[in-house]
Design an enzyme around this catalytic site. Structure first.
Site, mmCIF file in Angstrom:
data_model
loop_
_atom_site.group_PDB
_atom_site.id
_atom_site.type_symbol
_atom_site.label_atom_id
_atom_site.label_comp_id
_atom_site.label_asym_id
_atom_site.label_seq_id
_atom_site.Cartn_x
_atom_site.Cartn_y
_atom_site.Cartn_z
ATOM 1 N NE ARG A 89 59.419 -21.612 -31.200
ATOM 2 C CZ ARG A 89 60.786 -22.103 -30.981
ATOM 3 N NH1 ARG A 89 61.472 -21.221 -30.269
ATOM 4 N NH2 ARG A 89 60.845 -23.387 -31.086
ATOM 5 C CD GLN B 158 63.054 -24.953 -34.719
ATOM 6 O OE1 GLN B 158 62.339 -25.992 -34.604
ATOM 7 N NE2 GLN B 158 63.679 -24.602 -33.602
ATOM 8 C CG ASP C 152 64.023 -29.449 -34.928
ATOM 9 O OD1 ASP C 152 64.859 -29.713 -34.078
ATOM 10 O OD2 ASP C 152 62.884 -29.523 -34.446
ATOM 11 C CG HIS D 94 64.812 -32.013 -28.077
ATOM 12 N ND1 HIS D 94 63.656 -31.527 -28.340
ATOM 13 C CD2 HIS D 94 64.815 -32.843 -27.006
ATOM 14 C CE1 HIS D 94 62.965 -32.193 -27.499
ATOM 15 N NE2 HIS D 94 63.586 -33.035 -26.708
#
Length: 659
Positions: free
Chosen positions: A380, A398, A400, A532
């Site tokens: 990012r 992450q 994730d 998520h």
């Protein structure tokens, strides 16, 4: 007469123009002295602002600490600005908000940037202003008149800001004697309501006007402000402790990682630091394997059209690293990238890629839930000035996962995630609170969809037994993502700081935008709901939090070096080597220190490096087959056999989920 309803339900009839201060005085002298502001129909207001209509009124005192601190810090910011302009004529003022533990103000000095050497002088001037007990008077001004006044005073930044406010909007200033600032308020009644011993200016930094590096550089002065001297002292003690625990300082001392300008916002992990990473990764893999997740790996670079379809290109592009899908020009002095280049982007998140995996092949309702997990590396484009050690980086990984499920599976999947997160956070010694972030103003999806998603998360937290004061349950209006509401886990560390880490979001938007579907029991296509979720958040930030939480003294299973064998005399070198080999054979991460240094020097050095166990050996220990065990943070030492030490450390070195 106006009808003013008090919190106990009683109603007072008062004349128009009556202030909350007047009502406090009518109730009693004690309340008149204690009241510092008022809530009028829920809005926090000055205690001296006249009431305008029938209202519900609640008087605010210092016991209402959140409101009281907000008022005090806002006032400290104004007093700071007044003090600076009194001491440094020609300085322009810009903005000065309150913060979580204090306040700051941005200035445009006439001659030179401010330095920390200026702070004692400014503090002294602030105390003079507080002692003068100047009334803080609210005044409504015409927009054009205010712009003209700012320009006449040479306040170009304030004039620019006022000129951008909508025509017809009510603009207010607050006066402290002849000095004033544009402000919505509210404020305390006078500067004397501040405790002159309850603030401290802490540092100076640079800041761009309106946060844009293309604009003028300003001088930002930070301060911390409280209601009384005791609160300030407690805060300064916490800051001192936090400084000792700073992950950047400890990371260097313990040789865990470093950052440098050649890779802004990306971490260079050293062997010891990466050992911590690997232990966390192995721990998390065991947890997600047991919970029925399937691990995947997705590309780092994806076509811009994918991000356009997902909605990230429009909502998030400024934070994405964009790259051309063509060979750069190396033949001449022309542009490096042509106007015809197709664009791709480094992924800032993993969710669109996981949908692409879900879409491979036909999925049935019987296949759901599908839980895809990835230790996903993301990028990012954070501004350089926002980067902060491991806590705010540009490249991060992450823990994730995305759960694709049916409508009837949502509550149970979120409940199961709550239970998993609870176990993991407790393994690391954290307590936590849980919050529900609700729909933001700018969002995708229908109101009905948002109603369903928010209610499902509420139901899941209730099913997990977490919607109670014990877990700090709270709902946060407007804090959700543009595509989904989310549950947030706020961890509390060893010195009382909170960190927002884990999340789970209930998303119907992305599966629809990227055309994900499964075949239902009725034979028709249906959209899955996409949950998520992350628990660590990112490995980088979680490791930074752990360093500070443990003050570098990791539990043995996470410690990069679990034991050091140090010799007193060179005659014990061979024995020390034998002990190290036995420790390593038992799976303990051990090192040897046979340097020609005094043992007190070695003890001090390994203590600073936060080595949990120091095994000291000399002639006596070698002859008896023992070691002198010194445990970090404890007094004295124990004389134990090597077998006893190995047995003890081998048990302690197991990860909490393997005990």
């Amino acid at each position: 007469m106006l009808k003013i309803t008090l919190p106990d339900g009683s109603v007072r009839d008062v004349a128009p123009g009556t202030t909350p201060a007047d009502i406090a005085a009518a109730i009693g002298p004690g309340l008149a002295k204690a009241a510092i502001a008022a809530r009028v129909d829920g809005e926090l207001r000055d205690i001296t602002r006249p009431l305008e209509q029938d209202s519900h009124l609640a008087l605010v005192t210092a016991k209402d600490e959140a409101d009281a601190l907000e008022l005090a810090r806002h006032d400290f910011a104004h007093v700071l600005a007044e003090a600076v302009q009194a001491l440094f004529p020609g300085t322009q003022i810009t903005f000065g908000p309150s913060t979580d533990d204090g306040f700051y103000y941005d200035f445009a000095p006439e001659d030179r940037p401010f330095t920390e050497e200026d702070l004692p002088l400014i503090e002294a001037e602030m105390r003079k202003i507080i002692a003068a007990n100047k009334p803080l008077v609210r005044e409504v001004m015409d927009r054009d008149a205010l712009i003209a006044a700012w320009r006449a005073a040479g306040e170009t930044f304030k004039a620019e800001w006022a000129a951008e406010l909508p025509e017809g909007e009510e603009l207010t200033v607050y006066r402290s004697g002849d000095w004033y600032d544009m402000c919505r308020g509210p404020h305390l009644a006078s500067t004397g309501r501040l405790d002159p011993a309850a603030f401290k200016l802490t540092r100076v930094s640079g800041a761009y006007w309106r946060g844009d590096q293309k604009n003028a550089m300003l001088s930002r002065i930070y301060g911390t402000g409280w209601l009384n001297k005791k609160q300030l002292a407690e805060h300064l003690t916490r800051l001192e402790e936090a400084g000792k625990r700073d992950h950047r300082k400890l990371g260097a001392e313990m040789d865990l990682f470093h950052l440098q300008a050649e890779a802004h916002g990306s971490v260079f992990w050293h062997p010891k630091g990466y050992l911590i990473w690997r232990e966390l990764e192995a721990y998390m893999r065991r947890a997600i394997d047991a919970a029925g997740y399937r691990e995947v790996k997705t590309p780092q670079v994806m076509d811009a059209r994918q991000w356009e379809q997902s909605g990230h290109w429009g909502k998030y592009r400024e934070n994405m690293f964009v790259i051309p899908d063509e060979v750069p020009n190396v033949a001449d002095e022309g542009p490096l990238v042509s106007d015809d280049a197709q664009w791709m982007a480094l992924k800032p998140m993993n969710c669109p890629a996981h949908i692409l995996i879900f879409k491979q092949g036909i999925k049935s309702y019987r296949d759901l839930p599908l839980r895809f997990y990835e230790n996903g590396c993301c990028h990012r484009n954070e501004p350089h000035g926002a980067l902060h050690g491991l806590m705010r980086v540009r490249q991060f990984t992450q823990d994730d996962a995305h759960i694709f499920c049916r409508e009837d599976q949502i509550v149970e999947e979120v409940r199961a995630f709550c239970a998993l997160a609870d176990r993991i956070y407790k393994d690391f010694g954290f307590t936590y609170s849980i919050k529900l972030a609700l729909r933001p103003e700018k969002r995708f999806g229908s109101e009905e969809m948002w109603d369903m998603a928010e209610n499902e998360l509420r139901a899941a937290v209730a099913a997990a037994g977490l919607n109670t004061p014990e877990f700090g349950w709270e709902e946060l209006p407007g804090e959700g993502a543009f595509y989904a509401p989310k549950l947030e886990w706020h961890l509390t560390d060893a010195i009382g700081r909170t960190w927002q880490v884990g999340t789970i979001q209930s998303d119907r938007v992305l599966p629809d935008r990227l055309d994900a579907s499964y075949v239902g029991e009725d034979g028709a296509r249906h959209r899955p709901v996409m949950l998520h979720r992350a628990i660590f958040g990112s490995y980088e930030r979680f490791i930074g939090i752990l360093i500070e939480h443990y003050a570098g003294r990791f539990p043995l299973w996470l410690a990069p070096v679990q034991a050091v064998v140090a010799t007193i005399v060179s005659d014990a070198d061979d024995y020390a080597l034998n002990v190290v080999e036995r420790l390593r054979a038992a799976g303990i991460r051990a090192e040897i220190d046979v340097r020609n240094e005094k043992i007190n020097y070695k003890v001090r050095e390994h203590s600073l490096a936060k080595v949990p166990n120091l095994l000291v050996v000399g002639r006596r220990e070698a002859e008896e087959g023992k070691v002198a065990l010194r445990v970090l943070g404890s007094e004295g030492q124990s004389f134990l056999s090597v077998d006893d030490v190995i047995s003890r450390l081998a048990i302690e070195a197991r990860a909490p989920d393997m005990r």
